[in-house]
Design a protein around this motif. Sequence first.
Motif, mmCIF file in Angstrom:
data_model
loop_
_atom_site.group_PDB
_atom_site.id
_atom_site.type_symbol
_atom_site.label_atom_id
_atom_site.label_comp_id
_atom_site.label_asym_id
_atom_site.label_seq_id
_atom_site.Cartn_x
_atom_site.Cartn_y
_atom_site.Cartn_z
ATOM 1 N N LYS A 12 0.841 -1.197 0.000
ATOM 2 C CA LYS A 12 0.000 0.000 0.000
ATOM 3 C C LYS A 12 0.878 1.250 0.000
ATOM 4 O O LYS A 12 0.607 2.209 -0.722
ATOM 5 C CB LYS A 12 -0.935 -0.005 1.214
ATOM 6 N N GLN A 13 1.912 1.246 0.843
ATOM 7 C CA GLN A 13 2.911 2.309 0.913
ATOM 8 C C GLN A 13 4.241 1.645 1.223
ATOM 9 O O GLN A 13 4.287 0.605 1.885
ATOM 10 C CB GLN A 13 2.584 3.325 2.007
ATOM 11 N N ASN A 14 5.340 2.272 0.787
ATOM 12 C CA ASN A 14 6.641 1.670 1.064
ATOM 13 C C ASN A 14 7.706 2.728 1.242
ATOM 14 O O ASN A 14 7.613 3.828 0.699
ATOM 15 C CB ASN A 14 7.035 0.704 -0.056
ATOM 16 N N ILE A 15 8.700 2.354 2.030
ATOM 17 C CA ILE A 15 9.918 3.140 2.201
ATOM 18 C C ILE A 15 11.058 2.141 2.091
ATOM 19 O O ILE A 15 11.072 1.122 2.796
ATOM 20 C CB ILE A 15 9.928 3.868 3.555
ATOM 21 N N ILE A 16 12.007 2.424 1.202
ATOM 22 C CA ILE A 16 13.102 1.493 0.936
ATOM 23 C C ILE A 16 14.412 2.276 0.936
ATOM 24 O O ILE A 16 14.513 3.312 0.280
ATOM 25 C CB ILE A 16 12.911 0.785 -0.427
ATOM 26 N N VAL A 17 15.397 1.782 1.676
ATOM 27 C CA VAL A 17 16.747 2.346 1.619
ATOM 28 C C VAL A 17 17.684 1.298 1.036
ATOM 29 O O VAL A 17 17.400 0.104 1.083
ATOM 30 C CB VAL A 17 17.252 2.823 3.003
ATOM 31 N N HIS A 18 18.804 1.759 0.489
ATOM 32 C CA HIS A 18 19.750 0.804 -0.100
ATOM 33 C C HIS A 18 20.723 0.281 0.945
ATOM 34 O O HIS A 18 20.890 0.864 2.017
ATOM 35 C CB HIS A 18 20.505 1.435 -1.283
ATOM 36 N N GLY A 19 21.345 -0.841 0.611
ATOM 37 C CA GLY A 19 22.368 -1.444 1.455
ATOM 38 C C GLY A 19 23.656 -1.630 0.684
ATOM 39 O O GLY A 19 23.755 -1.292 -0.495
ATOM 40 N N ASN A 20 24.651 -2.199 1.337
ATOM 41 C CA ASN A 20 25.969 -2.364 0.726
ATOM 42 C C ASN A 20 25.998 -3.435 -0.357
ATOM 43 O O ASN A 20 26.849 -3.385 -1.246
ATOM 44 C CB ASN A 20 27.024 -2.671 1.789
ATOM 45 N N SER A 21 25.098 -4.396 -0.344
ATOM 46 C CA SER A 21 25.081 -5.445 -1.369
ATOM 47 C C SER A 21 24.258 -5.059 -2.593
ATOM 48 O O SER A 21 24.199 -5.818 -3.551
ATOM 49 C CB SER A 21 24.533 -6.763 -0.791
ATOM 50 N N ASP A 22 23.627 -3.900 -2.543
ATOM 51 C CA ASP A 22 22.834 -3.466 -3.684
ATOM 52 C C ASP A 22 23.756 -2.951 -4.788
ATOM 53 O O ASP A 22 24.725 -2.241 -4.516
ATOM 54 C CB ASP A 22 21.844 -2.372 -3.263
ATOM 55 N N PRO A 23 23.432 -3.298 -6.049
ATOM 56 C CA PRO A 23 24.256 -2.807 -7.153
ATOM 57 C C PRO A 23 24.179 -1.278 -7.279
ATOM 58 O O PRO A 23 23.264 -0.639 -6.737
ATOM 59 C CB PRO A 23 23.681 -3.503 -8.385
ATOM 60 N N LYS A 24 25.122 -0.720 -7.992
ATOM 61 C CA LYS A 24 25.243 0.735 -8.116
ATOM 62 C C LYS A 24 23.949 1.401 -8.561
ATOM 63 O O LYS A 24 23.570 2.443 -8.021
ATOM 64 C CB LYS A 24 26.388 1.085 -9.061
ATOM 65 N N GLU A 25 23.253 0.827 -9.534
ATOM 66 C CA GLU A 25 22.025 1.470 -10.012
ATOM 67 C C GLU A 25 20.963 1.558 -8.911
ATOM 68 O O GLU A 25 20.191 2.510 -8.868
ATOM 69 C CB GLU A 25 21.469 0.792 -11.264
ATOM 70 N N ILE A 26 20.920 0.591 -7.999
ATOM 71 C CA ILE A 26 19.976 0.656 -6.870
ATOM 72 C C ILE A 26 20.478 1.673 -5.850
ATOM 73 O O ILE A 26 19.695 2.485 -5.346
ATOM 74 C CB ILE A 26 19.771 -0.740 -6.242
ATOM 75 N N ARG A 27 21.775 1.651 -5.555
ATOM 76 C CA ARG A 27 22.322 2.632 -4.600
ATOM 77 C C ARG A 27 22.112 4.061 -5.102
ATOM 78 O O ARG A 27 21.874 4.975 -4.315
ATOM 79 C CB ARG A 27 23.802 2.361 -4.330
ATOM 80 N N ASP A 28 22.186 4.254 -6.413
ATOM 81 C CA ASP A 28 21.970 5.591 -6.983
ATOM 82 C C ASP A 28 20.501 6.006 -6.974
ATOM 83 O O ASP A 28 20.191 7.199 -6.980
ATOM 84 C CB ASP A 28 22.496 5.654 -8.416
ATOM 85 N N SER A 29 19.589 5.034 -6.960
ATOM 86 C CA SER A 29 18.162 5.365 -7.058
ATOM 87 C C SER A 29 17.441 5.396 -5.710
ATOM 88 O O SER A 29 16.313 5.885 -5.630
ATOM 89 C CB SER A 29 17.450 4.373 -7.989
ATOM 90 N N LEU A 30 18.063 4.876 -4.670
ATOM 91 C CA LEU A 30 17.436 4.831 -3.349
ATOM 92 C C LEU A 30 18.283 5.597 -2.334
ATOM 93 O O LEU A 30 19.516 5.600 -2.426
ATOM 94 C CB LEU A 30 17.296 3.384 -2.866
#
Length: 172
Positions: free
Chosen positions: A58-76
């Motif tokens: 319904k609603q979400n909040i997402i932060v990136h972590g160290n194992s996330d690829p660069k494109e995810i780290r750049d978008s979150l």
Amino acid sequence: MIKLNNIKNILIISDTHQNSYDKLHNEIKEQISITDLVIHCGDITSENVINGIKKNAKQNIIVHGNSDPKEIRDSLPGKEILQINEIVFGVIHPYWGGAPPIDYELILNQFQEIKPQYILFGHTHDPQIELYKGVTFINPGQGYSEFVIPASYCMIKMDKNHLSIEITKILN
């Protein structure tokens, strides 16, 4: 700061480390679809999982972590601060803190502008709820089963400014 109202239950997950939303544990996917707010504390590792959460929550909040690829780290974001009613939450994936034991002081230093009452975090894969310097730290554990370590998640139920917090280990 993100301000939300009318939230009665919050699902907290972290460290799902899956390449597909379909590979998330069925119980976690069910909780995603029925809770008012889903918070992922990082190490999603796949855009497909992010898209699945966004589509089904319904609603979400997402932060990136160290194992996330660069494109995810750049978008979150690396951290978020949110307020629900009068309660302030911080969300972070403190990979720079190293292996357990957790240095809560290092995490608190990341929230100098606004001190949350609750800090939701991942990285260690260890489910825990601990009070430190008046702040409740909550780690939901890892969102997948591995060897003898079960998947787990945390559910927060809210009634105005009163919370109940429960970590569930998925044993099947």
